[in-house]
Enzyme design. Structure first.
Site, PDB file in Angstrom:
ATOM      1  N   LYS A 283      27.899  42.074  45.586  1.00 43.18           N
ATOM      2  CA  LYS A 283      27.840  43.188  44.630  1.00 43.18           C
ATOM      3  C   LYS A 283      26.455  43.838  44.722  1.00 43.18           C
ATOM      4  O   LYS A 283      25.449  43.130  44.751  1.00 43.18           O
ATOM      5  CB  LYS A 283      28.105  42.664  43.216  1.00 43.18           C
ATOM      6  CG  LYS A 283      28.393  43.750  42.215  1.00 43.18           C
ATOM      7  CD  LYS A 283      28.749  43.202  40.840  1.00 43.18           C
ATOM      8  CE  LYS A 283      30.226  43.034  40.671  1.00 43.18           C
ATOM      9  NZ  LYS A 283      30.638  42.876  39.266  1.00 43.18           N
ATOM     10  N   GLU A 368      41.410  37.333  27.679  1.00 41.82           N
ATOM     11  CA  GLU A 368      41.342  37.596  26.238  1.00 41.82           C
ATOM     12  C   GLU A 368      42.387  36.795  25.470  1.00 41.82           C
ATOM     13  O   GLU A 368      42.158  36.374  24.337  1.00 41.82           O
ATOM     14  CB  GLU A 368      41.522  39.094  25.965  1.00 41.82           C
ATOM     15  CG  GLU A 368      40.336  39.961  26.368  1.00 41.82           C
ATOM     16  CD  GLU A 368      40.261  40.273  27.856  1.00 41.82           C
ATOM     17  OE1 GLU A 368      41.197  39.894  28.594  1.00 41.82           O
ATOM     18  OE2 GLU A 368      39.267  40.887  28.285  1.00 41.82           O
ATOM     19  N   ARG A 396      45.313  43.153  24.579  1.00 39.76           N
ATOM     20  CA  ARG A 396      45.857  42.073  25.393  1.00 39.76           C
ATOM     21  C   ARG A 396      46.243  40.854  24.556  1.00 39.76           C
ATOM     22  O   ARG A 396      47.145  40.113  24.910  1.00 39.76           O
ATOM     23  CB  ARG A 396      44.798  41.598  26.402  1.00 39.76           C
ATOM     24  CG  ARG A 396      44.673  42.391  27.631  1.00 39.76           C
ATOM     25  CD  ARG A 396      45.711  41.935  28.645  1.00 39.76           C
ATOM     26  NE  ARG A 396      45.859  42.889  29.708  1.00 39.76           N
ATOM     27  CZ  ARG A 396      45.229  42.827  30.878  1.00 39.76           C
ATOM     28  NH1 ARG A 396      44.410  41.836  31.125  1.00 39.76           N
ATOM     29  NH2 ARG A 396      45.429  43.756  31.780  1.00 39.76           N
TER      30      ARG A 396
HETATM   31  C1  LIG Z   1      41.315  42.903  30.369  1.00 40.79           C
HETATM   32  C2  LIG Z   1      39.909  43.286  30.736  1.00 40.79           C
HETATM   33  N1  LIG Z   1      38.878  42.607  30.216  1.00 40.79           N
HETATM   34  C3  LIG Z   1      37.618  42.957  30.520  1.00 40.79           C
HETATM   35  C4  LIG Z   1      37.369  44.004  31.355  1.00 40.79           C
HETATM   36  C5  LIG Z   1      35.941  44.461  31.627  1.00 40.79           C
HETATM   37  N2  LIG Z   1      35.613  44.317  33.044  1.00 40.79           N
HETATM   38  C6  LIG Z   1      35.600  45.383  33.865  1.00 40.79           C
HETATM   39  S1  LIG Z   1      35.235  44.971  35.426  1.00 40.79           S
HETATM   40  C7  LIG Z   1      35.018  43.358  35.010  1.00 40.79           C
HETATM   41  C8  LIG Z   1      34.616  42.369  36.050  1.00 40.79           C
HETATM   42  C9  LIG Z   1      35.571  42.377  37.171  1.00 40.79           C
HETATM   43  O1  LIG Z   1      35.185  41.422  38.112  1.00 40.79           O
HETATM   44  P1  LIG Z   1      35.879  41.445  39.514  1.00 40.79           P
HETATM   45  O2  LIG Z   1      37.342  41.596  39.363  1.00 40.79           O
HETATM   46  O3  LIG Z   1      35.414  40.247  40.259  1.00 40.79           O
HETATM   47  O4  LIG Z   1      35.367  42.774  40.181  1.00 40.79           O
HETATM   48  P2  LIG Z   1      33.886  43.125  40.697  1.00 40.79           P
HETATM   49  O5  LIG Z   1      33.316  44.067  39.704  1.00 40.79           O
HETATM   50  O6  LIG Z   1      33.106  41.862  40.792  1.00 40.79           O
HETATM   51  O7  LIG Z   1      34.103  43.763  41.992  1.00 40.79           O
HETATM   52  C10 LIG Z   1      35.261  43.145  33.661  1.00 40.79           C
HETATM   53  C11 LIG Z   1      35.156  41.856  32.969  1.00 40.79           C
HETATM   54  C12 LIG Z   1      38.477  44.698  31.863  1.00 40.79           C
HETATM   55  N3  LIG Z   1      38.327  45.755  32.640  1.00 40.79           N
HETATM   56  N4  LIG Z   1      39.723  44.317  31.536  1.00 40.79           N
END
Ligand SMILES: Cc1ncc(C[n+]2csc(CCOP(=O)(O)OP(=O)(O)O)c2C)c(N)n1
Length: 634
Positions: A283, A368, A396
C-alpha cells in the site's frame, strides 16, 4: 506523461510493449500523487494496485469480461484506463467522477457499493447468470478483493458457494497488502502471511522470471510452472486453506512485477473453474510519505502537499477527536469499558484508547455483524463495550443489534461517526439511515449531541446504561462552536426562546446551528420561536409533548432520511398523546445522494436555514389563512 496520455481504453493498454510497462506504472503513480493530493481520496490503496490493474486490463477484456472491485476505493487506476483520465481534477467533486466505480460513468464499472466484502457474491451471481445465458465460456468474471475485505463474513459466504461449483470459471484476485487501514488482523491474515512469506516459493518465482521468460520457449514453461505451484506449495506450506475449500490457488505473486501478474492471470483465465490468485502488493507503493506512514499508509487522505504528504488543513478539532479523548478519560475511571472496532481504529478515534489500554481494544476486522454480537457476549460477561463504527456501516449489523443486543438487554454503547450527509464519498457512505432503522429497536436509547460539551455528556450518560443498548451519533468533520442551552427542562435543552409560542423547532444533534439560524430568521419576521434539543431522541422526553401542545406549528430538523426518522417518531409520539399540532419534517428526501461537498448536498436538498425558514413562514401563513377563513365563515 506520454504513455499514459495515449491510453483511452484497455485496448490501447494492450498495445503497450511489455518493456514500457515499468515506465507507464511510474507515470500512473506520478499522476495519482499529483491529482489525489489536490482532491483528497484513497491514495495509498491505488498506488498499490498500479501493476495489478495494468495486468488485469491486458489479460481480460472489460467490459465483456466483468471486473468487480471489492469496496471500490482502489478503482482509480481502472478509471484511468477506461477513458476517464482527463476527469481526475474533479475526482469526488460535484458533477465530477466518483471515488468509487459508478455505472453512470462507464460500462466498465459494475458495483457502486462502497461497503466491503461484496465482490465475491457479485462475481458469483454474474457467473451464475452467464451460465444460465450460455455465455460462461466467453465471458470471464474477475473479482479483486483485499486481504482486509476478505475478513468480512460475506466474503466467506461467497467463497463457500464459489468453491462448491468447480465447473464454473471465476477468478478471485486477492490483493494482499497485509492491511485494511491498519494491519489486517485475525487467523485469515496469519494464513495469508504464512503463504506470503514463503522464501523458497519466492525464489522459484524469481528463477522463473529471470531465466525462463528470457528464452523463446520460456513463457509457456513458466506458465506451466505456475500451474505446478500447487504441488510445490503443498510441500512447502501444507496449510492450503483455499485449496482445501476447493479453490485452485495460484501464487503468491509479486504484485509489482506486472509480467509475473500477467502470467498468473493468463493461467487463471484458462483454468476451467474457480481459481484464486494471491497477489502481494504494498500500500502506498512509490510514495515515500505513504510508505513511512506506519499507521495507515495514506489509506485515505484529504488535500495534502504532494512533496511532503502533510495535510493542508490540519489542526482542526473534530467530532471524532472529542469522542476519542473523552473515551480515554472514561477508560481511566472504569476498567469494565472496552472498545471494539471493525478495522477502523484510526478513523473512529479509537487509536488513543488502544494506545492507553492495549488490552481493552478489539479490532475484529471488517466484521460489523461479528463486532455487534461479540459485544453482546462481552456485556453478558460483565464488560461495557463501546462499538465505534461509521453510521453507514451499522446497516450491516442491524439484525445483530436488534436480536443479539437489544433482545438480550445488553449494555453496549454504539458510537456512530460520520452520521448524516458525508458528501464526497457518495451515495453509500452517507450515514442517513441510522435514525430510521434504530427507531424500531425496542429498549434502545438513542442520542445525538449538538456540540462537544453534549457529546462528552451524552457519552458519559450512555456508558452508565448497563441494561440496554445505547447509541450516540455525530457527523463527520470539524466540530461546531458550542451552542449553550438557556435552560434544561426535564431533560430537554432550550436553545432559543423568542416572542410568542408560534413555532416549536425541534433540532436533532448537529443540526442545532441550522435551527438557531432559522430561529433568527423567523424572529426577524416577527414570528415567535422556541428551539429545543431533546438530547435523547429515543425514548423521547415527555416534556416535548407539553411544548408541542403549546405551540402552533412544530418543525423537526434532522440530518437523516425523512422516511422513518426522528420526525416520524415524534409525530407518532405526539399523536399517541392526542396532540395534533401541525408538523413539518425537514430532513433528507428518500433518495441516494450523489457525491458533492456536504454544503452542496445540503443546499441541493433544501436543508439550509434559508430554505427551512422560508418553508416555515409559508406553512404558518397557510395556517393563518385557514384560521381567518374559518373565522369569516362563522
Ligand atoms: C462494511 C465496511 N466496513 C468498513 C469499511 C471501511 N473501509 C474502507 S476500505 C477498508 C479497508 C479495506 O482493506 P482491503 O480490502 O485490504 O483493501 P486495501 O485498502 O488494503 O487495498 C475499510 C475498513 C467499508 N468500506 N465497508
Amino acid at each position: 506523461m506520454g504513455l499514459l496520455q495515449s491510453i483511452n481504453s484497455p485496448q490501447d493498454l494492450k498495445k503497450i510493449p511489455s518493456s514500457q510497462i515499468p515506465a507507464l506504472a511510474k507515470e500512473v503513480r506520478e499522476f495519482l500523487i499529483d491529482k489525489v493530493s489536490k482532491t483528497g481520496g484513497h491514495l495509498g490503496p491505488n498506488l498499490g494496485v498500479v501493476e495489478l490493474t495494468i495486468a488485469i486490463h491486458r489479460v481480460f477484456d472489460s467490459p465483456k469480461d466483468s471486473i468487480v472491485w471489492d469496496t471500490g476505493h482502489q478503482s482509480y487506476v481502472h478509471k484511468m484506463f477506461t477513458g476517464r483520465l482527463d476527469q481526475f481534477s474533479e475526482l469526488r467533486k460535484k458533477d465530477g467522477i466518483s471515488g468509487y466505480p459508478a455505472r453512470s460513468e462507464s460500462d466498465h464499472d459494475i458495483v457502486e457499493n462502497s461497503h466491503a466484502s461484496t465482490a465475491l457474491s457479485w462475481a458469483d451471481g454474474i457467473a451464475r447468470a452467464h451460465e444460465q445465458t450460455g455465455e460462461l465460456k466467453d465471458r470471464h468474471v474477475v473479482a479483486v478483493v483485499g486481504d482486509g475485505s476478505l475478513t468480512g463474513g460475506m466474503s466467506w459466504e461467497a467463497l463457500n458457494n464459489i468453491a462448491s461449483q468447480i465447473h464454473r470459471p471465476l477468478v478471485i484476485i486477492v490483493n494482499d497488502n497485509g492491511r485494511s487501514y491498519s494491519p489486517t488482523i485475525g487467523g485469515l491474515s496469519t494464513h495469508l502471511a504464512a503463504l506470503r512469506t514463503n522464501d523458497m516459493y519466492e525464489k522459484v518465482l524469481d528463477w522463473g522470471k529471470e531465466t525462463l521468460l528470457k528464452s523463446p520457449i520460456g513463457r509457456p514453461v513458466f506458465e506451466a510452472l505456475h500451474g505446478m505451484k500447487k504441488g510445490i506449495k503443498d510441500v512447502l506450506a501444507p496449510q492450503g486453506l483455499f485449496e482445501d475449500l476447493g479453490l485452485k490457488y495460484l501464487g503468491p505473486v509479486d504484485g509489482h512485477d506486472e509480467d509475473l501478474i500477467e502470467n498468473a492471470l493468463q493461467v487463471a483465465k484458462r483454468f476451467n473453474g474457480p481459481v484464486m490468485v494471491h497477489v502481494i502488493t504494498e500500500k502506498g507503493k512509490g510514495y515515500t510519505p505513504a510508505i513511512e506512514d506506519e499507521a495507515e499508509k495514506f489509506h485515505a487522505t484529504g488535500v495534502i502537499n504532494p512533496s511532503t504528504g502533510k495535510p493542508i488543513n490540519s489542526g482542526v478539532t473534530t467530532w471524532t477527536s472529542v469522542f476519542s479523548d473523552e473515551l480515554v478519560a472514561i477508560g481511566k475511571e472504569r476498567n469494565d469499558i472496552v472498545a471494539v472496532t471493525a478495522a477502523m481504529l484510526g478513523p473512529t478515534g479509537l487509536d488513543k484508547f488502544a494506545q492507553q489500554f492495549p488490552d481493552r481494544i478489539y479490532d475484529v476486522g471488517i466484521a460489523e455483524q461479528h463486532a455487534t454480537t461479540s459485544a453482546a457476549g462481552m456485556a453478558f460477561g460483565g464488560l461495557h463495550p463501546v462499538v465505534a463504527v461509521y453510521a453507514t456501516f451499522l446497516n450491516r449489523a442491524f439484525d445483530q443489534l436488534l436480536l443479539d443486543v437489544a433482545l438480550h438487554n445488553a449494555g453496549v454503547t454504539f458510537v456512530l461517526d460520520r452520521a448524516g450527509i458525508t458528501g464526497d464519498d457518495g451515495a453509500s457512505h452517507n450515514g442517513i439511515w441510522d435514525l430510521s432503522i434504530l427507531q424500531v429497536v425496542p429498549n434502545l436509547m438513542l442520542s445525538a449531541p449538538r456540540d462537544s460539551a453534549t457529546l462528552r455528556e451524552l457519552l458519559r450518560e450512555s456508558v452508565k446504561v448497563n441494561d440496554r443498548p445505547t447509541v450516540l451519533r455525530f457527523p463527520k468533520g470539524s466540530i461546531v462552536p458550542p451552542i449553550p442551552a438557556i435552560e434544561r427542562i426535564e431533560g430537554v435543552d432550550v436553545l432559543v426562546k423568542q416572542g410568542e409560542e408560534d413555532i416549536l423547532l425541534i433540532s436533532i444533534g448537529a443540526m442545532a446551528h441550522v435551527a438557531v439560524d432559522v430561529a433568527q430568521r423567523l424572529s426577524d419576521q416577527g414570528i415567535g420561536v422556541t428551539v429545543v434539543d431533546p438530547r435523547w431522541i429515543k425514548p423521547l422526553p415527555k416534556y416535548l409533548a407539553k411544548l408541542a401542545a403549546n405551540h402552533r406549528l412544530i418543525a423537526v430538523v434532522e440530518d437523516n432520511s425523512r422516511s422513518g426518522g426522528t420526525a416520524t417518531g415524534i409525530s407518532q409520539f405526539l399523536r399517541d398523546k392526542n396532540i395534533y399540532t401541525p408538523q413539518r419534517d425537514f430532513g433528507i428526501p428518500e433518495m441516494f445522494l450523489q457525491h458533492a461537498s456536504r454544503a452542496q448536498v445540503m443546499s441541493e436538498i433544501g436543508l439550509t436555514a434559508q430554505d427551512i425558514s422560508r418553508e416555515i413562514i409559508e406553512a404558518i401563513a397557510r395556517l393563518d389563512n385557514a384560521m381567518s377563513e374559518k373565522i369569516k365563515k362563522n
